[in-house]
Motif scaffolding. Structure first.
Motif, PDB file in Angstrom:
ATOM      1  N   GLY A 120       2.342  -0.401  13.249  1.00  0.00           N
ATOM      2  CA  GLY A 120       2.923   0.910  13.999  1.00  0.00           C
ATOM      3  C   GLY A 120       3.586   2.089  13.401  1.00  0.00           C
ATOM      4  O   GLY A 120       3.666   2.790  13.757  1.00  0.00           O
ATOM      5  N   ASN A 121       3.680   1.773  11.902  1.00  0.00           N
ATOM      6  CA  ASN A 121       4.087   2.722  11.078  1.00  0.00           C
ATOM      7  C   ASN A 121       3.083   3.238  10.274  1.00  0.00           C
ATOM      8  O   ASN A 121       3.209   4.199   9.451  1.00  0.00           O
ATOM      9  CB  ASN A 121       5.314   2.163  10.126  1.00  0.00           C
ATOM     10  N   GLN A 122       1.809   3.001  10.434  1.00  0.00           N
ATOM     11  CA  GLN A 122       0.836   3.401   9.688  1.00  0.00           C
ATOM     12  C   GLN A 122       0.098   4.731  10.421  1.00  0.00           C
ATOM     13  O   GLN A 122      -0.841   4.415  11.092  1.00  0.00           O
ATOM     14  CB  GLN A 122      -0.373   2.263   9.222  1.00  0.00           C
ATOM     15  N   PHE A 123       0.618   5.865  10.487  1.00  0.00           N
ATOM     16  CA  PHE A 123       0.236   6.925  11.249  1.00  0.00           C
ATOM     17  C   PHE A 123      -1.244   7.533  10.728  1.00  0.00           C
ATOM     18  O   PHE A 123      -1.362   7.617   9.482  1.00  0.00           O
ATOM     19  CB  PHE A 123       1.194   7.926  11.111  1.00  0.00           C
ATOM     20  N   PRO A 124      -1.875   7.652  11.891  1.00  0.00           N
ATOM     21  CA  PRO A 124      -3.294   8.275  11.510  1.00  0.00           C
ATOM     22  C   PRO A 124      -3.185   9.620  10.663  1.00  0.00           C
ATOM     23  O   PRO A 124      -2.154  10.374  10.937  1.00  0.00           O
ATOM     24  CB  PRO A 124      -3.961   8.778  12.980  1.00  0.00           C
ATOM     25  N   LYS A 329      -1.371 -10.965  13.683  1.00  0.00           N
ATOM     26  CA  LYS A 329       0.107 -11.190  13.772  1.00  0.00           C
ATOM     27  C   LYS A 329       0.561 -10.938  12.199  1.00  0.00           C
ATOM     28  O   LYS A 329       0.004 -11.047  11.541  1.00  0.00           O
ATOM     29  CB  LYS A 329       0.356 -12.740  14.294  1.00  0.00           C
ATOM     30  N   GLN A 330       1.851 -10.157  12.240  1.00  0.00           N
ATOM     31  CA  GLN A 330       2.159  -9.780  11.179  1.00  0.00           C
ATOM     32  C   GLN A 330       2.951 -11.026  10.323  1.00  0.00           C
ATOM     33  O   GLN A 330       3.338 -12.019  10.967  1.00  0.00           O
ATOM     34  CB  GLN A 330       3.518  -8.734  11.103  1.00  0.00           C
ATOM     35  N   LYS A 331       2.513 -11.462   9.040  1.00  0.00           N
ATOM     36  CA  LYS A 331       3.068 -12.547   8.359  1.00  0.00           C
ATOM     37  C   LYS A 331       4.180 -12.107   7.447  1.00  0.00           C
ATOM     38  O   LYS A 331       4.088 -10.833   6.935  1.00  0.00           O
ATOM     39  CB  LYS A 331       1.833 -13.127   7.613  1.00  0.00           C
ATOM     40  N   VAL A 332       4.888 -12.806   6.751  1.00  0.00           N
ATOM     41  CA  VAL A 332       5.966 -12.654   5.915  1.00  0.00           C
ATOM     42  C   VAL A 332       5.422 -12.039   4.439  1.00  0.00           C
ATOM     43  O   VAL A 332       5.892 -11.222   4.156  1.00  0.00           O
ATOM     44  CB  VAL A 332       6.818 -14.118   5.502  1.00  0.00           C
ATOM     45  N   THR A 333       4.080 -12.596   4.164  1.00  0.00           N
ATOM     46  CA  THR A 333       3.327 -12.144   2.863  1.00  0.00           C
ATOM     47  C   THR A 333       3.159 -10.669   3.303  1.00  0.00           C
ATOM     48  O   THR A 333       2.910 -10.030   2.175  1.00  0.00           O
ATOM     49  CB  THR A 333       2.278 -12.925   2.695  1.00  0.00           C
ATOM     50  N   ASP A 334       2.694 -10.404   4.433  1.00  0.00           N
ATOM     51  CA  ASP A 334       2.460  -8.931   4.924  1.00  0.00           C
ATOM     52  C   ASP A 334       3.557  -8.112   4.263  1.00  0.00           C
ATOM     53  O   ASP A 334       3.437  -6.998   3.568  1.00  0.00           O
ATOM     54  CB  ASP A 334       2.000  -8.763   6.050  1.00  0.00           C
ATOM     55  N   LEU A 335       4.727  -8.442   4.734  1.00  0.00           N
ATOM     56  CA  LEU A 335       5.930  -7.633   4.323  1.00  0.00           C
ATOM     57  C   LEU A 335       6.082  -7.436   2.882  1.00  0.00           C
ATOM     58  O   LEU A 335       6.450  -6.416   2.334  1.00  0.00           O
ATOM     59  CB  LEU A 335       7.133  -8.293   4.954  1.00  0.00           C
ATOM     60  N   GLU A 337       3.952  -7.980   0.541  1.00  0.00           N
ATOM     61  CA  GLU A 337       2.788  -6.780   0.088  1.00  0.00           C
ATOM     62  C   GLU A 337       2.921  -5.542   0.133  1.00  0.00           C
ATOM     63  O   GLU A 337       2.528  -4.649  -0.413  1.00  0.00           O
ATOM     64  CB  GLU A 337       1.166  -7.325   0.550  1.00  0.00           C
ATOM     65  N   ASN A 338       3.406  -5.192   1.340  1.00  0.00           N
ATOM     66  CA  ASN A 338       3.510  -3.823   1.742  1.00  0.00           C
ATOM     67  C   ASN A 338       4.860  -3.074   1.032  1.00  0.00           C
ATOM     68  O   ASN A 338       4.618  -1.904   0.890  1.00  0.00           O
ATOM     69  CB  ASN A 338       3.776  -3.591   3.202  1.00  0.00           C
ATOM     70  N   MET A 339       5.672  -4.178   0.635  1.00  0.00           N
ATOM     71  CA  MET A 339       6.820  -3.544  -0.074  1.00  0.00           C
ATOM     72  C   MET A 339       6.655  -3.363  -1.571  1.00  0.00           C
ATOM     73  O   MET A 339       7.319  -2.254  -2.006  1.00  0.00           O
ATOM     74  CB  MET A 339       8.211  -4.501   0.292  1.00  0.00           C
TER      75      MET A 339
END
Length: 360
Positions: A120-124, A329-335, A337-339
């Protein structure tokens, strides 16, 4: 000193073009909008009202996360945004998702933002905006910096940002305006004065008669606008934008508006701090009703046209929430990896632990 303050306050009269009956009361200030542009503005307001109604319902069903209702503030939000260009930068607060959508953010991503999903925060590409700011007032300093960057690059664009009346009590509010004023940055600072910062009335936020007059301390232009009058909001923002791109500095716009619903859907009960009489008073000022009367008087709007917008909005919202549901679905590991590009040792251990759980 008292007379000096009173003289300043008396200069900030409320700017209005349409009265509550949809009648023009300030012909000289009428913006140069074509019939099609006027209808498009109404289209967006009706669509946004339906989006708000459906979002509240989705939140109650557990299908959305954080949500701040917008009904009542459509003229303030969409009137300011309609005066912008595509290359202008929108720096919103958490109630300002409608401006992001009309600036190009896909609706399904707006729903994902509400759910806290990183997509939702990855704007086009080409959507010049930041994600809605949750920290009260922080967006004002962000907008000042973005506007200064535009000036240094020679861009003929502006950065516009929003806060509520409660945000004017924050240090970032003053710091952002002062910085932009000192550097002549092309910024537009909007205060959507809906009278209550959650439950605190504006009279307890400040001793100032208006919020627009706070521009004086920063040495920038300020104006108070009838925030239920979309044409007045548009005209004030259009002028502020023209001044900014012409090198005349930033503007503070106070829009007098009202939120019909709770502060957010996270348990707020406005009946505990707002009277029924006050709600009824502001319902008579409904921005959609006022603009509808104006357009109907010009033969530009009808019940049939409005029903078409309502049906279109409902169908597109249905498709958008379906698309949001289809996202992984968003996973804890996604958080993690994105950080981080490279995880620190203590998080690498946790990452391995969660990765093992998620793979089962």
């Amino acid at each position: 000193m008292k007379r000096t303050i009173e003289n300043i306050e008396n200069q900030f009269e409320t700017f209005q073009i349409l009265n509550e009956n949809g009648e023009i009361v300030n012909q000289d200030a009428m913006p140069d909008l074509s019939d099609e542009e006027l209808k498009e503005l109404m289209f967006r307001m009706v669509y946004t009202r339906i989006l708000d109604q459906r979002s509240i319902a989705l939140n109650r069903q557990g299908r959305l996360g954080f949500y701040a209702p917008t009904a009542g503030q459509e003229a303030s939000q969409l009137g300011t945004h309609y005066a912008l260009e595509k290359e202008d930068f929108v720096v919103p607060a958490y109630r300002d998702v409608p401006q992001l959508i009309w600036h190009g953010l896909p609706l399904y991503q707006a729903f994902l933002f509400s759910r806290g999903h990183f997509h939702g925060n990855q704007f086009p590409e080409g959507v010049n905006a930041l994600s809605p700011q949750i920290i009260i007032g922080a967006q004002y300093t962000q907008a000042a910096g973005i506007a200064l960057g535009m000036k240094k690059r020679g861009k003929k664009n502006v950065a516009i940002t929003y806060t509520g009346d409660g945000g004017t009590s924050q240090g970032d509010f003053y710091e952002g305006m002062n910085f932009a004023g000192a550097y002549g940055a092309p910024a537009i600072f909007v205060v959507q004065n809906n009278r209550f910062a959650i439950s605190v009335p504006v009279e307890k936020q400040t001793a100032a008669k208006t919020l627009a007059q706070k521009a004086v301390a920063a040495g920038i232009d300020g104006i108070q606008v009838d925030g239920m009058d979309v044409l007045a909001v548009y005209a004030a923002t259009k002028q502020a934008r023209e001044r900014a791109v012409n090198g005349e500095g930033p503007t503070l716009i106070e829009t007098l508006t009202y939120r019909y619903g709770p502060h957010t859907m996270a348990g707020d009960d406005p009946t505990r701090y707002r009277s029924e009489d006050l709600d009824n008073e502001w319902e008579k000022k409904d921005p959609l009703v006022r603009f509808r009367k104006f357009l109907e008087g010009k033969g530009l709007w009808s019940e049939e046209e409005e029903n078409k917008v309502i049906e279109q909005a409902k169908e597109e919202i249905k498709e958008a929430i379906k698309k949001a549901d289809e996202q992984p679905k968003q996973k804890v590991t996604d958080l993690m990896e994105n950080m981080y590009e490279t995880l620190p040792a203590h998080l690498q251990e946790q990452y391995d632990e969660y990765k093992a759980k998620e793979s089962k």
